[in-house]
Design a protein around this motif. Structure first.
Motif, PDB file in Angstrom:
ATOM      1  N   GLN A   1      10.018 -18.621  15.407  1.00  0.00           N
ATOM      2  CA  GLN A   1      10.348 -17.338  16.031  1.00  0.00           C
ATOM      3  C   GLN A   1       9.425 -16.222  15.580  1.00  0.00           C
ATOM      4  O   GLN A   1       9.294 -15.222  16.256  1.00  0.00           O
ATOM      5  CB  GLN A   1      11.793 -16.929  15.698  1.00  0.00           C
ATOM      6  N   GLY A   2       8.819 -16.371  14.427  1.00  0.00           N
ATOM      7  CA  GLY A   2       7.926 -15.342  13.906  1.00  0.00           C
ATOM      8  C   GLY A   2       8.624 -14.258  13.127  1.00  0.00           C
ATOM      9  O   GLY A   2       8.131 -13.138  13.029  1.00  0.00           O
ATOM     10  N   HIS A   3       9.771 -14.576  12.523  1.00  0.00           N
ATOM     11  CA  HIS A   3      10.523 -13.585  11.754  1.00  0.00           C
ATOM     12  C   HIS A   3      10.045 -13.465  10.310  1.00  0.00           C
ATOM     13  O   HIS A   3      10.553 -12.639   9.567  1.00  0.00           O
ATOM     14  CB  HIS A   3      12.015 -13.909  11.770  1.00  0.00           C
TER      15      HIS A   3
ATOM     16  N   GLU B   1       4.915  -9.820  15.780  1.00  0.00           N
ATOM     17  CA  GLU B   1       4.380  -8.570  16.314  1.00  0.00           C
ATOM     18  C   GLU B   1       2.913  -8.687  16.727  1.00  0.00           C
ATOM     19  O   GLU B   1       2.392  -7.807  17.408  1.00  0.00           O
ATOM     20  CB  GLU B   1       4.547  -7.450  15.286  1.00  0.00           C
ATOM     21  N   LYS B   2       2.239  -9.755  16.321  1.00  0.00           N
ATOM     22  CA  LYS B   2       0.828  -9.954  16.683  1.00  0.00           C
ATOM     23  C   LYS B   2       0.654 -11.025  17.767  1.00  0.00           C
ATOM     24  O   LYS B   2      -0.425 -11.580  17.933  1.00  0.00           O
ATOM     25  CB  LYS B   2       0.008 -10.330  15.439  1.00  0.00           C
TER      26      LYS B   2
ATOM     27  N   GLU C   1       2.751 -15.420  24.497  1.00  0.00           N
ATOM     28  CA  GLU C   1       2.733 -16.696  23.788  1.00  0.00           C
ATOM     29  C   GLU C   1       1.379 -17.075  23.178  1.00  0.00           C
ATOM     30  O   GLU C   1       1.101 -18.231  22.924  1.00  0.00           O
ATOM     31  CB  GLU C   1       3.247 -17.823  24.698  1.00  0.00           C
ATOM     32  N   ARG C   2       0.528 -16.069  22.941  1.00  0.00           N
ATOM     33  CA  ARG C   2      -0.779 -16.296  22.304  1.00  0.00           C
ATOM     34  C   ARG C   2      -0.982 -15.218  21.244  1.00  0.00           C
ATOM     35  O   ARG C   2      -0.430 -14.128  21.328  1.00  0.00           O
ATOM     36  CB  ARG C   2      -1.904 -16.201  23.337  1.00  0.00           C
TER      37      ARG C   2
ATOM     38  N   ILE D   1       6.430 -19.003  19.162  1.00  0.00           N
ATOM     39  CA  ILE D   1       6.919 -18.824  20.534  1.00  0.00           C
ATOM     40  C   ILE D   1       8.230 -19.557  20.796  1.00  0.00           C
ATOM     41  O   ILE D   1       8.744 -19.527  21.899  1.00  0.00           O
ATOM     42  CB  ILE D   1       5.861 -19.298  21.562  1.00  0.00           C
ATOM     43  N   GLU D   2       8.780 -20.210  19.784  1.00  0.00           N
ATOM     44  CA  GLU D   2      10.007 -20.985  19.958  1.00  0.00           C
ATOM     45  C   GLU D   2      11.201 -20.119  19.562  1.00  0.00           C
ATOM     46  O   GLU D   2      11.637 -20.132  18.420  1.00  0.00           O
ATOM     47  CB  GLU D   2       9.952 -22.260  19.116  1.00  0.00           C
ATOM     48  N   GLN D   3      11.730 -19.385  20.504  1.00  0.00           N
ATOM     49  CA  GLN D   3      12.779 -18.421  20.219  1.00  0.00           C
ATOM     50  C   GLN D   3      14.113 -19.055  19.829  1.00  0.00           C
ATOM     51  O   GLN D   3      14.953 -18.406  19.240  1.00  0.00           O
ATOM     52  CB  GLN D   3      12.971 -17.485  21.422  1.00  0.00           C
TER      53      GLN D   3
END
Length: 189
Positions: free
Chosen positions: A18-20, A53-54, A58-59, A85-87
């Motif tokens: 998720q990018g958290h 945030e970057k 999806e890229r 990108i996998e929420q």
């Protein structure tokens, strides 16, 4: 356990889903936390908090990455790190030496022992550098005292509180008294 927390956290790689993960403080690039990898001279954009945030569409947003990183870090991220990108999945932590290895106290102790050896080598190197610098300072002090004696000046209270050294110019200033004067004080270099 709190004493070793920071060291242990550096050994945990967070695979992005998720990018958290924290952009600067978590090890999400596999090289360590960005704040440690990039170094103290780097100016951090504190408005960036999470890795996601970057990412745009999806890229990785290469323009944003180029704005804040040296080329080698930016290329490492773009070429080797999948954008989050996998929420429906959370960022997944792994023990850094290998994805299949699990964290154990024995593994940590072995890593700490290796770390201690590195610290001992670094300490010995720093001692040698300090000894060389002190030898340089001693030479400067000896030269200054020799000049005082050549000028018939005697310093009866030669302590470091009566010395001022300007290292950039390799100059030493000594606070002295001329025994033939009436207690006047003067400085020499």
């Amino acid at each position: 356990m709190l004493q070793v927390r920071e060291q242990v956290e550096q050994e945990i790689w967070r695979q992005q889903k998720q990018g958290h993960s924290h952009f600067w403080l978590d090890n999400w690039i596999g090289l360590g936390a960005l704040c440690h990898v990039i170094g103290l001279d780097f100016v951090y954009d504190r408005t960036v908090v999470q890795v996601k945030e970057k990412v745009e569409a999806e890229r990785w947003n290469e323009i944003k990455l180029k704005e804040i990183f040296p080329n080698e870090i930016e290329e490492h991220i773009i070429m080797r790190i999948s954008p989050p990108i996998e929420q429906d999945k959370v960022d997944k932590p792994y023990w850094k030496p290998a994805e299949s290895e699990k964290f154990t106290a024995l593994r940590y102790v072995k890593g700490t022992q290796e770390h201690q050896v590195i610290i001992e080598i670094y300490s010995k190197l720093m001692e040698k550098i300090i000894e060389e610098k002190l030898a340089d300072v001693e030479t400067v002090i000896d030269d200054a005292i020799g000049k005082l004696h050549d000028g018939d000046l005697v310093n009866v209270d030669l302590t470091k509180s009566n010395m001022l050294m300007r290292s950039s110019a390799n100059q030493l200033f000594l606070h002295t008294r001329n025994p033939q004067s009436s207690g006047r004080q003067r400085s020499t270099s």
